[in-house]
Motif scaffolding. Structure first.
Motif, mmCIF file in Angstrom:
data_model
loop_
_atom_site.group_PDB
_atom_site.id
_atom_site.type_symbol
_atom_site.label_atom_id
_atom_site.label_comp_id
_atom_site.label_asym_id
_atom_site.label_seq_id
_atom_site.Cartn_x
_atom_site.Cartn_y
_atom_site.Cartn_z
ATOM 1 N N UNK A 1 39.893 36.583 35.060
ATOM 2 C CA UNK A 1 38.611 36.497 35.743
ATOM 3 C C UNK A 1 38.892 36.238 37.215
ATOM 4 N N UNK A 2 38.222 36.973 38.090
ATOM 5 C CA UNK A 2 38.512 36.944 39.517
ATOM 6 C C UNK A 2 37.338 36.350 40.280
ATOM 7 N N UNK A 3 37.635 35.407 41.179
ATOM 8 C CA UNK A 3 36.634 34.785 42.048
ATOM 9 C C UNK A 3 37.159 34.862 43.478
ATOM 10 N N UNK A 4 36.397 35.490 44.372
ATOM 11 C CA UNK A 4 36.828 35.605 45.749
ATOM 12 C C UNK A 4 35.690 35.330 46.702
ATOM 13 N N UNK A 5 35.992 34.626 47.796
ATOM 14 C CA UNK A 5 34.985 34.272 48.793
ATOM 15 C C UNK A 5 35.291 34.949 50.121
ATOM 16 N N UNK A 6 34.303 35.626 50.711
ATOM 17 C CA UNK A 6 34.386 36.146 52.073
ATOM 18 C C UNK A 6 35.608 37.059 52.224
ATOM 19 N N UNK A 7 36.573 36.706 53.066
ATOM 20 C CA UNK A 7 37.822 37.471 53.167
ATOM 21 C C UNK A 7 38.466 37.651 51.802
ATOM 22 N N UNK A 8 38.474 36.601 51.001
ATOM 23 C CA UNK A 8 39.023 36.684 49.654
ATOM 24 C C UNK A 8 38.173 37.535 48.739
ATOM 25 N N UNK A 9 36.863 37.587 49.008
ATOM 26 C CA UNK A 9 35.997 38.465 48.239
ATOM 27 C C UNK A 9 36.285 39.927 48.517
ATOM 28 N N UNK A 10 36.530 40.254 49.794
ATOM 29 C CA UNK A 10 36.886 41.624 50.144
ATOM 30 C C UNK A 10 38.245 41.999 49.561
ATOM 31 N N UNK A 11 39.208 41.094 49.674
ATOM 32 C CA UNK A 11 40.511 41.345 49.056
ATOM 33 C C UNK A 11 40.355 41.539 47.547
ATOM 34 N N UNK A 12 39.523 40.717 46.923
ATOM 35 C CA UNK A 12 39.280 40.828 45.487
ATOM 36 C C UNK A 12 38.650 42.163 45.126
#
Length: 280
Positions: free
Chosen positions: A102-113
């Protein structure tokens, strides 16, 4: 027997010939691992409380500071960009022995995700996107590299901090005051320029909507005017509006953020009773 104790450890990688030393936190356990990618100016500790929430008890956890961020190191800061962070994520997952998650990414991490899920959708069981870029309008932080240019990376970062400290949004001063300690100034330009380029030119919305897996888009109530929210909902994306928050629900309203993530992941497994489980 599993515990809620996170382990801190280092991971040495080489990404496109560039040495990277990641500062990681993880927990072994049973069930589907949860992988977290943090945002710009944040760190893996944004997610450390997951180990204390009963809804996630016993599950494997993995998070790390992106190269040039937090405690992590990179031998060439000029190489850091979203494509570089994507390669880092894939290498770190392989090194950690995590196949499906399960993947959770925020902002920059959301785009990377998003880029990770688009490249390897079979590995992602569900995706919680916390205000990760899916459209050009999401570049309110990263586009400042063009709107407020400065030749000196240190001066740009200081001006960026000042602007965000004064912004009338939940958690902006809290976020801004710690940015200088959480990201190297030399990494900022490559990250921001690549975020803007992908947001403007890579058809991120189509990538997000085409993912063959459960997706949730989380946003703060101060961002409820994002133009594409109805489009997400009409295309099967779960929406999670977090009260008393803008771009940083983990700072402004963490209990509600965790509640919504847990509920979304539980629903994802109810809708897919044959979903594969894994250990790490």
């Amino acid at each position: 027997m599993t515990t809620n104790t996170l382990t801190r450890h280092w991971m040495e990688l080489t990404i496109d010939g560039t040495g990277v030393r990641l500062s990681c936190i993880s927990r072994k356990g049973a069930g589907m691992p949860i992988v977290f990618l943090h945002g710009f100016g944040s760190t893996k500790e944004d997610y450390a409380d997951v180990a204390l929430h009963p809804a996630f008890a016993g599950r494997p956890i993995f998070a790390y500071d992106a190269p040039g961020c937090g405690e992590s190191e990179c031998s060439d800061l000029d190489r850091i960009s979203i494509p570089f962070l994507l390669k880092t994520a894939l290498a770190a997952l392989d090194e950690q022995g995590i196949d499906r998650f399960d993947l959770v990414g925020h902002s920059m991490g959301g785009l990377t995700s998003l880029m990770l899920a688009h490249q390897a959708p079979e590995r992602v069981a569900s995706f919680t996107d916390i205000e990760g870029n899916v459209a050009p309008e999401d570049c309110f932080l990263s586009r400042q590299i063009f709107l407020h240019p400065h030749e000196d990376p240190e001066e740009f970062l200081e001006d960026f901090i000042a602007r965000n400290w004064a912004a009338p949004f939940y958690s902006s001063p809290l976020y801004a005051t710690s940015v200088r300690y959480k990201v190297r100034a030399g990494a900022v330009r490559g990250i921001f320029e690549s975020m803007v380029d992908l947001s403007d030119n890579a058809d991120l919305m189509a990538k997000f909507l085409s993912l063959p897996l459960p997706r949730m888009f989380m946003y703060g109530e101060q961002n409820k005017t994002l133009s594409y929210l109805p489009h997400l909902a009409s295309n099967g994306v779960a929406l999670a509006e977090i009260p008393h928050s803008r771009h940083f629900p983990m700072y402004s309203n963490a209990p509600e953020m965790w509640r919504r993530i847990a509920a979304f992941q539980a629903r994802a497994y109810e809708d897919s009773p044959s979903a594969e489980t894994a250990c790490a």
